[in-house]
Design a protein around this motif. Structure first.
Motif, PDB file in Angstrom:
ATOM      1  N   PRO A  80     -91.288 -22.740  56.294  1.00  0.00           N
ATOM      2  CA  PRO A  80     -90.767 -23.349  57.527  1.00  0.00           C
ATOM      3  C   PRO A  80     -89.422 -24.039  57.329  1.00  0.00           C
ATOM      4  O   PRO A  80     -88.515 -23.900  58.159  1.00  0.00           O
ATOM      5  N   LEU A  81     -89.271 -24.782  56.228  1.00  0.00           N
ATOM      6  CA  LEU A  81     -88.003 -25.481  55.991  1.00  0.00           C
ATOM      7  C   LEU A  81     -86.866 -24.500  55.725  1.00  0.00           C
ATOM      8  O   LEU A  81     -85.739 -24.722  56.173  1.00  0.00           O
ATOM      9  N   ALA A  82     -87.164 -23.411  55.024  1.00  0.00           N
ATOM     10  CA  ALA A  82     -86.129 -22.405  54.756  1.00  0.00           C
ATOM     11  C   ALA A  82     -85.691 -21.730  56.046  1.00  0.00           C
ATOM     12  O   ALA A  82     -84.492 -21.489  56.258  1.00  0.00           O
ATOM     13  N   MET A  83     -86.628 -21.414  56.917  1.00  0.00           N
ATOM     14  CA  MET A  83     -86.276 -20.808  58.204  1.00  0.00           C
ATOM     15  C   MET A  83     -85.458 -21.776  59.055  1.00  0.00           C
ATOM     16  O   MET A  83     -84.484 -21.391  59.709  1.00  0.00           O
ATOM     17  N   LEU A  84     -85.848 -23.040  59.038  1.00  0.00           N
ATOM     18  CA  LEU A  84     -85.114 -24.060  59.793  1.00  0.00           C
ATOM     19  C   LEU A  84     -83.679 -24.159  59.296  1.00  0.00           C
ATOM     20  O   LEU A  84     -82.732 -24.196  60.092  1.00  0.00           O
ATOM     21  N   GLU A  85     -83.517 -24.155  57.988  1.00  0.00           N
ATOM     22  CA  GLU A  85     -82.196 -24.292  57.388  1.00  0.00           C
ATOM     23  C   GLU A  85     -81.358 -23.024  57.562  1.00  0.00           C
ATOM     24  O   GLU A  85     -80.180 -23.089  57.917  1.00  0.00           O
ATOM     25  N   TYR A 134     -90.821 -16.577  62.273  1.00  0.00           N
ATOM     26  CA  TYR A 134     -89.681 -15.898  62.897  1.00  0.00           C
ATOM     27  C   TYR A 134     -89.601 -16.251  64.384  1.00  0.00           C
ATOM     28  O   TYR A 134     -88.546 -16.632  64.895  1.00  0.00           O
ATOM     29  N   GLY A 135     -90.724 -16.137  65.082  1.00  0.00           N
ATOM     30  CA  GLY A 135     -90.749 -16.500  66.487  1.00  0.00           C
ATOM     31  C   GLY A 135     -90.424 -17.967  66.702  1.00  0.00           C
ATOM     32  O   GLY A 135     -89.732 -18.334  67.656  1.00  0.00           O
ATOM     33  N   ALA A 136     -90.907 -18.814  65.793  1.00  0.00           N
ATOM     34  CA  ALA A 136     -90.669 -20.250  65.930  1.00  0.00           C
ATOM     35  C   ALA A 136     -89.194 -20.598  65.800  1.00  0.00           C
ATOM     36  O   ALA A 136     -88.652 -21.402  66.577  1.00  0.00           O
ATOM     37  N   THR A 137     -88.508 -19.989  64.817  1.00  0.00           N
ATOM     38  CA  THR A 137     -87.093 -20.314  64.638  1.00  0.00           C
ATOM     39  C   THR A 137     -86.252 -19.759  65.782  1.00  0.00           C
ATOM     40  O   THR A 137     -85.257 -20.366  66.192  1.00  0.00           O
ATOM     41  N   LYS A 138     -86.655 -18.606  66.342  1.00  0.00           N
ATOM     42  CA  LYS A 138     -85.932 -18.070  67.491  1.00  0.00           C
ATOM     43  C   LYS A 138     -86.143 -18.934  68.732  1.00  0.00           C
ATOM     44  O   LYS A 138     -85.217 -19.173  69.513  1.00  0.00           O
TER      45      LYS A 138
END
Length: 308
Positions: A80-85, A134-138
């Motif tokens: 999650p943190l990597a996707m956020l960043e 993926y859906g969350a970061t989009k």
């Protein structure tokens, strides 16, 4: 129009670049691989900037004098943190930089994955209920784009569905990163098994049609709108496999020994559909992927045969 594009040498991005160049736009393309698409490298109306979506200085310089910014590139991460960043933060960086540079328009490339959980009605007005990172970061990127109102810049969102296609330029370009078509072609050429989920399919859209939607949104004066980038037609993976088997026989004069093996997960034979009414009513765009799908199947199969 002078347009800044992230991901312009990627799959959807190089189709969008081709579409906009055909209309005379000037492009500034941010890319980690400046030599990836020869047709863009040598085009007089293209400036390629070597850099990533995390390079604030390069992005700010590239946006100078641009009328619009199209953020198509994707960041990725396994946590999650990597996707956020890597994705959400990068989107906010580019969004803010575009506003500061005086861009009049900004288009964010989201995904139908932002919508997540399927419901009886799936249109641009339903709440996002993502079911993976993926859906969350989009969905998070969408929220920042819509919430960034301290700007005169018009901000719109496109949610592509499964986008497919051959390379955009002859002898220059890339196909979709998903390997399912290629693996299916390999199985047919080698006479192996094609593993599918029964009743699995989607509203496939060709990258050329997706690019038309980007062009229409860019040319519009709309603001804070969301558009689903999908075909009206639903195609199953079984249909694709059967078409590829038929194409193999036409090309080689022989039947493939490959067999379709379907896993039954209890999925309904009534497809779940996204609404494409909005792009039809706003832009008079209605897409059917069948003909382009045949060309793509043939291309994938010939590629597999050439490597036999």
């Amino acid at each position: 129009m002078r347009v800044f594009i992230t991901g312009g040498t990627g799959f959807i991005g190089h189709y969008v670049a081709r579409e906009l160049l055909a209309s005379g736009h000037e492009l500034i393309i941010l890319t980690r691989h400046p030599d990836k698409i020869a047709a863009l490298t040598n085009h007089p109306k293209v400036t390629l900037l070597s850099g990533s979506i995390y390079d604030a200085a390069t992005i700010s310089k590239g946006l100078e004098g641009c009328d619009a910014c199209l953020h198509i590139a994707l960041g990725w991460g396994e946590t999650p943190l990597a996707m956020l960043e890597n994705d959400t933060r990068a989107t906010v960086l580019i969004l803010q930089a575009a506003s500061r540079a005086g861009c009049k328009k900004f288009i964010y490339t989201s995904s139908t994955a932002a919508m997540g959980k399927f419901r009886s009605v799936m249109n641009e007005n339903v709440a996002n209920l993502p079911i993976d990172l993926y859906g969350a970061t989009k969905a998070a990127g969408e929220a920042y784009v819509l919430g960034f109102r301290a700007t005169a810049m018009k901000r719109n969102i496109i949610r592509p569905g499964y986008t497919f296609g051959n390379p955009a330029f002859e002898n220059s370009g890339v196909s979709q990163p998903d390997k399912r078509f290629a693996l299916m072609a390999q199985a047919i050429v080698s006479g192996g098994e094609i593993h599918l989920i029964q009743n699995d399919g989607t509203q496939f859209i060709s990258a050329a049609d997706q690019a038309k939607l980007f062009h229409r949104v860019l040319d519009s004066d709309l603001n804070e709108e969301i558009f689903l980038g999908l075909s009206a037609s639903w195609i199953s993976w079984k249909e694709i496999a059967e078409e590829m088997l038929t194409d193999y026989e036409k090309i080689t004069g022989q039947k493939s020994a490959a067999k379709i093996v379907e896993q039954n997960l209890g999925w309904s034979d009534q497809p779940m559909l996204f609404s494409v009414d909005k792009i039809a009513s706003v832009f008079n765009l209605t897409f059917d992927a069948h003909e382009e799908m045949k060309r793509h199947i043939d291309w994938q199969l010939r590629n597999a045969l050439s490597k036999r």
